[in-house]
Write an enzyme that holds these catalytic residues in place. Structure first.
Site, PDB file in Angstrom:
ATOM      1  N   ASP A   1       0.873  -1.159   0.000  1.00  0.00           N
ATOM      2  CA  ASP A   1       0.000   0.000   0.000  1.00  0.00           C
ATOM      3  C   ASP A   1       0.927   1.231   0.000  1.00  0.00           C
ATOM      4  O   ASP A   1       2.114   1.125   0.343  1.00  0.00           O
ATOM      5  CB  ASP A   1      -0.875  -0.038   1.258  1.00  0.00           C
ATOM      6  CG  ASP A   1      -1.683   1.227   1.416  1.00  0.00           C
ATOM      7  OD1 ASP A   1      -2.370   1.606   0.458  1.00  0.00           O
ATOM      8  OD2 ASP A   1      -1.608   1.847   2.495  1.00  0.00           O
TER       9      ASP A   1
ATOM     10  N   ASP B   1      -0.107   5.128   0.873  1.00  0.00           N
ATOM     11  CA  ASP B   1      -0.325   6.109   1.948  1.00  0.00           C
ATOM     12  C   ASP B   1      -0.265   5.428   3.321  1.00  0.00           C
ATOM     13  O   ASP B   1      -1.067   4.538   3.617  1.00  0.00           O
ATOM     14  CB  ASP B   1      -1.705   6.763   1.792  1.00  0.00           C
ATOM     15  CG  ASP B   1      -1.845   7.531   0.474  1.00  0.00           C
ATOM     16  OD1 ASP B   1      -0.918   8.261   0.122  1.00  0.00           O
ATOM     17  OD2 ASP B   1      -2.902   7.396  -0.178  1.00  0.00           O
TER      18      ASP B   1
HETATM   19  C1  BG6 Z   1      -5.804   5.695   0.055  1.00  0.00           C
HETATM   20  C2  BG6 Z   1      -5.995   6.395   1.380  1.00  0.00           C
HETATM   21  O1  BG6 Z   1      -4.464   5.356  -0.105  1.00  0.00           O
HETATM   22  O2  BG6 Z   1      -6.215   6.544  -1.015  1.00  0.00           O
HETATM   23  C3  BG6 Z   1      -7.444   6.851   1.511  1.00  0.00           C
HETATM   24  O3  BG6 Z   1      -5.679   5.502   2.426  1.00  0.00           O
HETATM   25  C4  BG6 Z   1      -7.806   7.742   0.325  1.00  0.00           C
HETATM   26  O4  BG6 Z   1      -7.615   7.530   2.730  1.00  0.00           O
HETATM   27  C5  BG6 Z   1      -7.580   6.965  -0.975  1.00  0.00           C
HETATM   28  O5  BG6 Z   1      -9.180   8.139   0.407  1.00  0.00           O
HETATM   29  C6  BG6 Z   1      -7.891   7.786  -2.209  1.00  0.00           C
HETATM   30  O6  BG6 Z   1      -6.914   8.783  -2.364  1.00  0.00           O
HETATM   31  P1  BG6 Z   1      -6.939   9.931  -3.458  1.00  0.00           P
HETATM   32  O7  BG6 Z   1      -5.518  10.445  -3.463  1.00  0.00           O
HETATM   33  O8  BG6 Z   1      -7.331   9.303  -4.758  1.00  0.00           O
HETATM   34  O9  BG6 Z   1      -7.943  10.939  -2.998  1.00  0.00           O
HETATM   35 MG    MG Z   2      -2.729   3.185   3.537  1.00  0.00          MG
END
Ligand code: BG6
Ligand code: MG
Length: 223
Positions: free
Chosen positions: A8, A10
């Site tokens: 993963d 984030d």
């Molecule tokens: C994930 C995060 O990696 O990405 C979530 O953990 C987030 O919290 C999701 O909502 C979508 O991210 P983005 O950058 O497309 O808004």
């Molecule tokens: Mg994550």
């Protein structure tokens, strides 16, 4: 024995999960909606629109689909603004060294993230082009806990889920990995989650876990 590790993004490879929190918090404050870290934990791993729905659970106002798209765009604009501060220094030595060690062990490395900002983030932290495969929020119709993003990553690696280890900081991500037939490894906010096959206190422990799996030992069980 694993042939690949799928990460993963984030909250696992970098601390962009904190930027997600700050950007949602700013929107929540503007809308006078209570929002705290516990709400934010539930947003980990799920898509932008699903994250918005979690935030709106505590709202007295009901928004149209078009208004929701505007709110999600507002949050994303703030999030992208915060991402501009990211540099290669935001990739920790621990993560960089562990990734290099895993690659030196012959493992393929991939990213499986719900984020549509994945490519931007990887470029900014100096990992653009580093991974053998990247699957992200632009590639999928169903976000975690659906296994789709990890299945796409495994398919791009040309490997079966059974030989891939998934590393996640979200409970939804652990559930996604398990549902897809992957071994799951929890870290950070998901550490100790009972559904995870393994649980790590630090990213660097991944190296030992993979070595032990390769030597037929059990590795470090969750909990
Ligand atoms: C994930 C995060 O990696 O990405 C979530 O953990 C987030 O919290 C999701 O909502 C979508 O991210 P983005 O950058 O497309 O808004
Ligand atoms: Mg994550």
């Amino acid at each position: 024995m694993y042939e690949a590790v799928i990460f993963d993004l984030d909250g696992v490879l970098c601390s962009t999960d904190e930027f997600h929190y700050l950007a949602w918090k700013k929107l929540a404050d503007r809308l006078h909606i209570p929002f705290d870290r516990a709400d934010n934990r539930r947003q980990r791993g799920v898509s932008r629109m699903e994250s918005l729905e979690i935030l709106l659970e505590k709202s007295d106002v009901s928004y149209s689909e078009e208004q929701k798209r505007e709110l999600a765009a507002e949050k994303n604009a703030e999030y992208v603004r915060l991402l501009q501060n990211l540099t290669e220094a935001d990739l920790s030595d621990e993560v960089r060294q562990t990734l290099n060690a895993l690659r030196a062990m012959g493992l393929k490395l991939a990213v499986g993230s719900s984020s549509r900002n994945t490519r931007t983030i990887l470029e900014k932290i100096g990992l653009g082009g580093f991974f053998d495969a990247v699957a992200d929020g632009n590639d999928i119709r169903h976000s975690k806990p659906d296994p789709e993003v990890f299945l796409v990553a495994a398919q791009r690696l040309g490997l079966a889920p059974s030989v891939c280890l998934v590393v996640e900081d979200a409970q939804a991500g652990i559930d996604a990995a398990n549902a897809g037939g992957f071994d799951s490894c929890a870290i950070g906010a998901a550490a100790g989650y009972a559904a995870a096959k393994f649980s790590l206190a630090a990213f660097a422990e991944l190296r030992e876990l993979v070595e032990q799996a390769g030597s037929g030992r059990n590795g470090k069980a969750a909990g």
